[in-house]
Scaffold this motif. Structure first.
Motif, PDB file in Angstrom:
ATOM      1  N   PRO A  35       0.813  -1.224   0.000  1.00 36.46           N
ATOM      2  CA  PRO A  35       0.000   0.000   0.000  1.00 36.46           C
ATOM      3  C   PRO A  35       0.848   1.276   0.000  1.00 36.46           C
ATOM      4  O   PRO A  35       1.944   1.303   0.564  1.00 36.46           O
ATOM      5  N   ASN A  36       0.321   2.285  -0.655  1.00 34.63           N
ATOM      6  CA  ASN A  36       0.917   3.619  -0.646  1.00 34.63           C
ATOM      7  C   ASN A  36       2.378   3.624  -1.089  1.00 34.63           C
ATOM      8  O   ASN A  36       3.249   4.221  -0.446  1.00 34.63           O
ATOM      9  N   ARG A  37       2.617   2.950  -2.245  1.00 33.59           N
ATOM     10  CA  ARG A  37       3.968   2.927  -2.805  1.00 33.59           C
ATOM     11  C   ARG A  37       4.385   4.324  -3.235  1.00 33.59           C
ATOM     12  O   ARG A  37       3.580   5.087  -3.746  1.00 33.59           O
ATOM     13  N   VAL A  38       5.672   4.635  -3.044  1.00 30.25           N
ATOM     14  CA  VAL A  38       6.206   5.919  -3.477  1.00 30.25           C
ATOM     15  C   VAL A  38       6.452   5.903  -4.979  1.00 30.25           C
ATOM     16  O   VAL A  38       6.327   6.928  -5.646  1.00 30.25           O
ATOM     17  N   SER A  39       6.800   4.736  -5.526  1.00 32.68           N
ATOM     18  CA  SER A  39       7.044   4.573  -6.958  1.00 32.68           C
ATOM     19  C   SER A  39       6.838   3.106  -7.313  1.00 32.68           C
ATOM     20  O   SER A  39       6.480   2.303  -6.458  1.00 32.68           O
ATOM     21  N   SER A  40       7.111   2.768  -8.546  1.00 33.63           N
ATOM     22  CA  SER A  40       7.050   1.359  -8.958  1.00 33.63           C
ATOM     23  C   SER A  40       8.288   0.631  -8.438  1.00 33.63           C
ATOM     24  O   SER A  40       9.354   1.228  -8.314  1.00 33.63           O
ATOM     25  N   VAL A  61      14.576  -1.889  -3.407  1.00 37.00           N
ATOM     26  CA  VAL A  61      13.624  -2.153  -4.484  1.00 37.00           C
ATOM     27  C   VAL A  61      12.341  -1.326  -4.407  1.00 37.00           C
ATOM     28  O   VAL A  61      11.701  -1.109  -5.422  1.00 37.00           O
ATOM     29  N   LEU A  62      11.959  -0.860  -3.208  1.00 38.55           N
ATOM     30  CA  LEU A  62      10.684  -0.148  -3.107  1.00 38.55           C
ATOM     31  C   LEU A  62      10.558   0.564  -1.763  1.00 38.55           C
ATOM     32  O   LEU A  62      10.928   0.023  -0.728  1.00 38.55           O
ATOM     33  N   ALA A  63       9.976   1.759  -1.805  1.00 38.76           N
ATOM     34  CA  ALA A  63       9.513   2.442  -0.590  1.00 38.76           C
ATOM     35  C   ALA A  63       7.992   2.410  -0.621  1.00 38.76           C
ATOM     36  O   ALA A  63       7.378   2.733  -1.639  1.00 38.76           O
ATOM     37  N   ALA A  64       7.392   1.990   0.469  1.00 41.36           N
ATOM     38  CA  ALA A  64       5.935   1.898   0.568  1.00 41.36           C
ATOM     39  C   ALA A  64       5.482   2.628   1.831  1.00 41.36           C
ATOM     40  O   ALA A  64       6.306   3.163   2.571  1.00 41.36           O
ATOM     41  N   ALA A  65       4.189   2.593   2.082  1.00 42.79           N
ATOM     42  CA  ALA A  65       3.611   3.261   3.253  1.00 42.79           C
ATOM     43  C   ALA A  65       4.065   4.718   3.312  1.00 42.79           C
ATOM     44  O   ALA A  65       4.541   5.202   4.339  1.00 42.79           O
ATOM     45  N   HIS A  66       3.950   5.388   2.165  1.00 40.98           N
ATOM     46  CA  HIS A  66       4.338   6.802   2.038  1.00 40.98           C
ATOM     47  C   HIS A  66       5.815   7.021   2.360  1.00 40.98           C
ATOM     48  O   HIS A  66       6.199   8.084   2.841  1.00 40.98           O
ATOM     49  N   GLY A  67       6.647   6.006   2.131  1.00 36.21           N
ATOM     50  CA  GLY A  67       8.084   6.121   2.366  1.00 36.21           C
ATOM     51  C   GLY A  67       8.539   5.641   3.728  1.00 36.21           C
ATOM     52  O   GLY A  67       9.734   5.659   4.030  1.00 36.21           O
ATOM     53  N   ASP A  68       7.621   5.173   4.559  1.00 36.50           N
ATOM     54  CA  ASP A  68       7.991   4.711   5.901  1.00 36.50           C
ATOM     55  C   ASP A  68       8.483   3.271   5.939  1.00 36.50           C
ATOM     56  O   ASP A  68       9.087   2.854   6.928  1.00 36.50           O
ATOM     57  N   ARG A  69       8.209   2.497   4.893  1.00 36.41           N
ATOM     58  CA  ARG A  69       8.666   1.094   4.831  1.00 36.41           C
ATOM     59  C   ARG A  69       9.548   0.933   3.610  1.00 36.41           C
ATOM     60  O   ARG A  69       9.148   1.270   2.499  1.00 36.41           O
ATOM     61  N   TRP A  70      10.755   0.414   3.834  1.00 33.27           N
ATOM     62  CA  TRP A  70      11.731   0.219   2.764  1.00 33.27           C
ATOM     63  C   TRP A  70      11.875  -1.269   2.490  1.00 33.27           C
ATOM     64  O   TRP A  70      12.133  -2.052   3.412  1.00 33.27           O
ATOM     65  N   TRP A  71      11.726  -1.656   1.229  1.00 31.92           N
ATOM     66  CA  TRP A  71      11.851  -3.048   0.809  1.00 31.92           C
ATOM     67  C   TRP A  71      13.178  -3.227   0.081  1.00 31.92           C
ATOM     68  O   TRP A  71      13.588  -2.391  -0.719  1.00 31.92           O
ATOM     69  N   TRP A  72      13.842  -4.347   0.355  1.00 29.39           N
ATOM     70  CA  TRP A  72      15.167  -4.656  -0.186  1.00 29.39           C
ATOM     71  C   TRP A  72      15.159  -6.062  -0.765  1.00 29.39           C
ATOM     72  O   TRP A  72      14.423  -6.927  -0.311  1.00 29.39           O
ATOM     73  N   MET A  73      16.002  -6.282  -1.746  1.00 26.55           N
ATOM     74  CA  MET A  73      16.272  -7.635  -2.225  1.00 26.55           C
ATOM     75  C   MET A  73      17.641  -8.007  -1.681  1.00 26.55           C
ATOM     76  O   MET A  73      18.590  -7.220  -1.757  1.00 26.55           O
TER      77      MET A  73
END
Length: 117
Positions: A35-40, A61-73
């Motif tokens: 939810p609430n991805r900052v970008s693709s 790989v992705l920032a979500a929750a308006h930038g509060d959650r950072w996803w990594w590979m």
């Protein structure tokens, strides 16, 4: 006596790892569902850690929750995974934040050369 004409040397920066990876279709779908991805999500990746680092490779790989959650590979020769990992909490004396995942191996992002990242 004062000395003029001498500038303080910039610290030498370490090179970044040049190993590349890619997010699987399944992991890409997981990222798209956040939810609430900052970008693709980013599909093709290059490790962001120091060249020659031990352990798994890592790339944002992705920032979500308006930038509060950072996803990594994170990956190695045996495979990879995407994970929601907080960003490193370290800053340097100029208040530059480390933009690598928490508990990463090796130097912080502000100690690494930008290269072609």
């Amino acid at each position: 006596m004062s000395v003029t004409g001498h500038r303080q040397q910039e610290p030498l920066l370490m090179s970044r790892c040049d190993v590349t990876g890619a997010v699987t279709d399944s992991d890409f779908d997981t990222l798209l569902a956040q939810p609430n991805r900052v970008s693709s999500p980013i599909r093709r990746l290059r490790c962001e850690l120091r060249a020659g680092h031990p352990g798994r490779h890592a790339a944002f790989v992705l920032a979500a929750a308006h930038g509060d959650r950072w996803w990594w590979m994170r990956w190695n020769t045996a495979g990879g995974e995407v994970a929601d990992i907080p960003v490193c909490a370290v800053s340097d004396e100029d208040n530059d934040d480390c933009l690598l995942p928490q508990h990463h191996e090796g130097e912080h992002s502000f100690q690494l050369s930008a290269g072609d990242h």
